[in-house]
Design a protein around this motif. Structure first.
Motif, PDB file in Angstrom:
ATOM      1  N   UNK A 135     -41.861  -8.765   0.035  1.00  0.00           N
ATOM      2  CA  UNK A 135     -41.669  -7.337  -0.290  1.00  0.00           C
ATOM      3  C   UNK A 135     -42.897  -6.385  -0.078  1.00  0.00           C
ATOM      4  N   UNK A 136     -44.064  -6.980  -0.391  1.00  0.00           N
ATOM      5  CA  UNK A 136     -45.214  -6.178   0.053  1.00  0.00           C
ATOM      6  C   UNK A 136     -45.323  -6.053   1.584  1.00  0.00           C
ATOM      7  N   UNK A 137     -45.206  -7.126   2.366  1.00  0.00           N
ATOM      8  CA  UNK A 137     -45.338  -6.943   3.726  1.00  0.00           C
ATOM      9  C   UNK A 137     -44.612  -5.886   4.473  1.00  0.00           C
ATOM     10  N   UNK A 138     -43.495  -5.848   3.749  1.00  0.00           N
ATOM     11  CA  UNK A 138     -42.446  -4.828   4.205  1.00  0.00           C
ATOM     12  C   UNK A 138     -42.391  -3.737   3.905  1.00  0.00           C
ATOM     13  N   UNK A 139     -42.920  -3.425   2.549  1.00  0.00           N
ATOM     14  CA  UNK A 139     -42.600  -1.959   1.771  1.00  0.00           C
ATOM     15  C   UNK A 139     -43.260  -0.751   2.727  1.00  0.00           C
ATOM     16  N   UNK A 140     -44.595  -1.277   3.153  1.00  0.00           N
ATOM     17  CA  UNK A 140     -45.322  -0.011   4.038  1.00  0.00           C
ATOM     18  C   UNK A 140     -44.258   0.648   5.166  1.00  0.00           C
ATOM     19  N   UNK A 141     -43.342  -0.291   5.674  1.00  0.00           N
ATOM     20  CA  UNK A 141     -42.684   0.153   6.911  1.00  0.00           C
ATOM     21  C   UNK A 141     -41.370   0.782   6.513  1.00  0.00           C
ATOM     22  N   UNK A 142     -40.861   0.617   5.335  1.00  0.00           N
ATOM     23  CA  UNK A 142     -39.612   0.847   4.962  1.00  0.00           C
ATOM     24  C   UNK A 142     -39.455   2.190   4.077  1.00  0.00           C
ATOM     25  N   UNK A 143     -38.567   3.180   4.775  1.00  0.00           N
ATOM     26  CA  UNK A 143     -38.755   4.605   4.115  1.00  0.00           C
ATOM     27  C   UNK A 143     -37.952   4.646   2.996  1.00  0.00           C
ATOM     28  N   UNK A 144     -38.167   4.004   1.858  1.00  0.00           N
ATOM     29  CA  UNK A 144     -37.409   3.802   0.678  1.00  0.00           C
ATOM     30  C   UNK A 144     -37.319   5.152  -0.038  1.00  0.00           C
ATOM     31  N   UNK A 145     -38.061   6.217   0.016  1.00  0.00           N
ATOM     32  CA  UNK A 145     -38.238   7.618  -0.365  1.00  0.00           C
ATOM     33  C   UNK A 145     -36.746   7.993  -0.081  1.00  0.00           C
ATOM     34  N   UNK A 146     -36.167   7.610   0.901  1.00  0.00           N
ATOM     35  CA  UNK A 146     -34.808   8.434   1.408  1.00  0.00           C
ATOM     36  C   UNK A 146     -33.662   7.815   0.379  1.00  0.00           C
ATOM     37  N   UNK A 147     -33.704   6.743  -0.420  1.00  0.00           N
ATOM     38  CA  UNK A 147     -32.927   6.172  -1.253  1.00  0.00           C
ATOM     39  C   UNK A 147     -33.303   6.152  -2.688  1.00  0.00           C
ATOM     40  N   UNK A 148     -33.436   7.274  -3.356  1.00  0.00           N
ATOM     41  CA  UNK A 148     -33.871   7.291  -4.684  1.00  0.00           C
ATOM     42  C   UNK A 148     -32.684   6.707  -5.618  1.00  0.00           C
ATOM     43  N   UNK A 149     -33.275   5.728  -6.619  1.00  0.00           N
ATOM     44  CA  UNK A 149     -32.457   4.989  -7.634  1.00  0.00           C
ATOM     45  C   UNK A 149     -31.634   3.728  -7.045  1.00  0.00           C
ATOM     46  N   UNK A 150     -31.533   3.578  -5.662  1.00  0.00           N
ATOM     47  CA  UNK A 150     -30.916   2.632  -4.886  1.00  0.00           C
ATOM     48  C   UNK A 150     -31.574   1.280  -4.882  1.00  0.00           C
ATOM     49  N   UNK A 151     -30.742   0.239  -4.326  1.00  0.00           N
ATOM     50  CA  UNK A 151     -31.776  -0.854  -3.888  1.00  0.00           C
ATOM     51  C   UNK A 151     -31.325  -1.554  -2.677  1.00  0.00           C
ATOM     52  N   UNK A 152     -32.167  -1.919  -1.801  1.00  0.00           N
ATOM     53  CA  UNK A 152     -31.948  -2.835  -0.490  1.00  0.00           C
ATOM     54  C   UNK A 152     -32.131  -4.103  -0.830  1.00  0.00           C
ATOM     55  N   UNK A 153     -31.076  -5.063  -1.011  1.00  0.00           N
ATOM     56  CA  UNK A 153     -31.465  -6.391  -1.011  1.00  0.00           C
ATOM     57  C   UNK A 153     -31.748  -7.349   0.392  1.00  0.00           C
ATOM     58  N   UNK A 154     -32.640  -8.163   0.243  1.00  0.00           N
ATOM     59  CA  UNK A 154     -33.018  -8.792   1.481  1.00  0.00           C
ATOM     60  C   UNK A 154     -32.839 -10.244   1.144  1.00  0.00           C
ATOM     61  N   UNK A 155     -32.056 -10.924   1.346  1.00  0.00           N
ATOM     62  CA  UNK A 155     -32.298 -12.549   1.376  1.00  0.00           C
ATOM     63  C   UNK A 155     -32.907 -13.243   2.458  1.00  0.00           C
ATOM     64  N   UNK A 156     -33.566 -14.047   2.280  1.00  0.00           N
ATOM     65  CA  UNK A 156     -34.249 -14.828   3.210  1.00  0.00           C
ATOM     66  C   UNK A 156     -34.208 -16.320   2.767  1.00  0.00           C
ATOM     67  N   UNK A 157     -33.459 -16.970   3.914  1.00  0.00           N
ATOM     68  CA  UNK A 157     -33.298 -18.170   3.611  1.00  0.00           C
ATOM     69  C   UNK A 157     -33.865 -19.264   4.663  1.00  0.00           C
ATOM     70  N   UNK A 158     -34.463 -20.308   4.380  1.00  0.00           N
ATOM     71  CA  UNK A 158     -35.160 -21.188   5.257  1.00  0.00           C
ATOM     72  C   UNK A 158     -34.304 -22.385   5.559  1.00  0.00           C
ATOM     73  N   UNK A 159     -33.874 -22.594   6.773  1.00  0.00           N
ATOM     74  CA  UNK A 159     -32.935 -23.610   7.120  1.00  0.00           C
ATOM     75  C   UNK A 159     -33.605 -24.835   7.394  1.00  0.00           C
TER      76      UNK A 159
END
Ligand code: UDP
Length: 236
Positions: A96-120
């Motif tokens: 989350x911390x590595x990605x947050x600086x590049x994602x423009x989360x201010x466009x989505x107040x109150x919403x969530x973006x879920x990112x599921x990362x699975x290692x196969x």
């Protein structure tokens, strides 16, 4: 005469494992991607932006990026017990911390973006592969982003700074002075969004590790960018 350090894989110190990437691997997701580095394979699926539950975790001022990292039970030879653990919870936060600086989360107040990362498959470097897959999956989902990020681990084997340790190297040098692992994440123009330093390293060695990792991140970025273009049918 000093003996030159050689890696068991035969790779040069600054040589990363063969990498490949593919975008659009999970049709049900809003965005998805795979990133492979040697025998480490990460897949990422993005769902959202969507209503944030539980409601008490909503941020009315901006959207929330919620990453969940998991190693599949068959991803290593010793079966991994299913379900979250301390390590996966920590790595989820780090992604989350590595990605947050590049994602423009201010466009989505109150919403969530879920990112599921699975290692196969997991052969070390999983958090970096996870970050690389997640960045592509977010872009594929059409989430507004300032840039992509590319992640790679530097490390110290014996006294030599090397890139992209595999599990053999990671374990072989676990004991003693030689064990240092430094996952680093860069934007395409070389700005840092994440660095961890686990072990001992001098300032000079850290500078060298950063320089080597920054160069390698450019190669990773090109592979990510091409995979995104290919997903649009854009080719070159
Ligand atoms: N690993 C494992 N079992 C575990 C956790 C990790 O076999 O429960 C292996 C796996 O190959 C992983 C490697 O140890 O990629 C290194 O894990 P680390 O915590 O250093 O994170 P990573 O380098 O994968 O980001």
């Amino acid at each position: 005469m000093t003996k030159e350090f050689t890696r068991q894989s035969g790779r040069k110190p600054d040589e990363i494992r063969p990498i490949s990437a593919k975008v659009g691997i999970i049709p049900n997701a809003d965005g998805s991607a795979m990133f492979q580095s040697g025998k480490t394979i990460a897949i990422a699926a993005v769902y959202g932006p969507k209503e944030h539950h539980p409601r008490n975790q909503r941020n009315p001022a901006r959207g929330t990026l919620r990453c969940t990292y998991n190693m599949m039970s068959f991803s290593v030879t010793d079966r991994i017990r299913p379900g979250p653990n301390r390590r996966s919870t920590e790595i989820s936060k780090i992604i989350e911390w590595a990605l947050e600086p590049i994602v423009m989360l201010d466009k989505y107040p109150g919403l969530v973006v879920d990112v599921h990362i699975q290692m196969t498959q997991a052969d070390a470097g999983t958090r970096c592969a996870g970050i690389n897959a997640a960045a592509m999956a977010l872009a594929h989902a059409g989430i507004p982003m300032k840039d992509l990020v590319s992640s790679i681990a530097a490390g110290k084997l014996d006294k030599t700074i090397v890139l992209d340790l595999d599990k053999y190297e990671d374990s072989e040098f676990e004991e003693g002075e030689g064990s240092t692992d430094i996952p680093i994440t860069f934007t395409s123009d070389g700005k840092l969004t994440h660095i961890q330093v686990d072990g001992h390293i001098t300032t000079e060695q850290l500078k060298q590790a950063m320089k080597m990792a920054r160069e390698a991140s450019k190669k990773i970025y090109e592979v990510q960018k091409q995979a995104l273009k290919d997903s649009l049918g854009g080719g070159k």
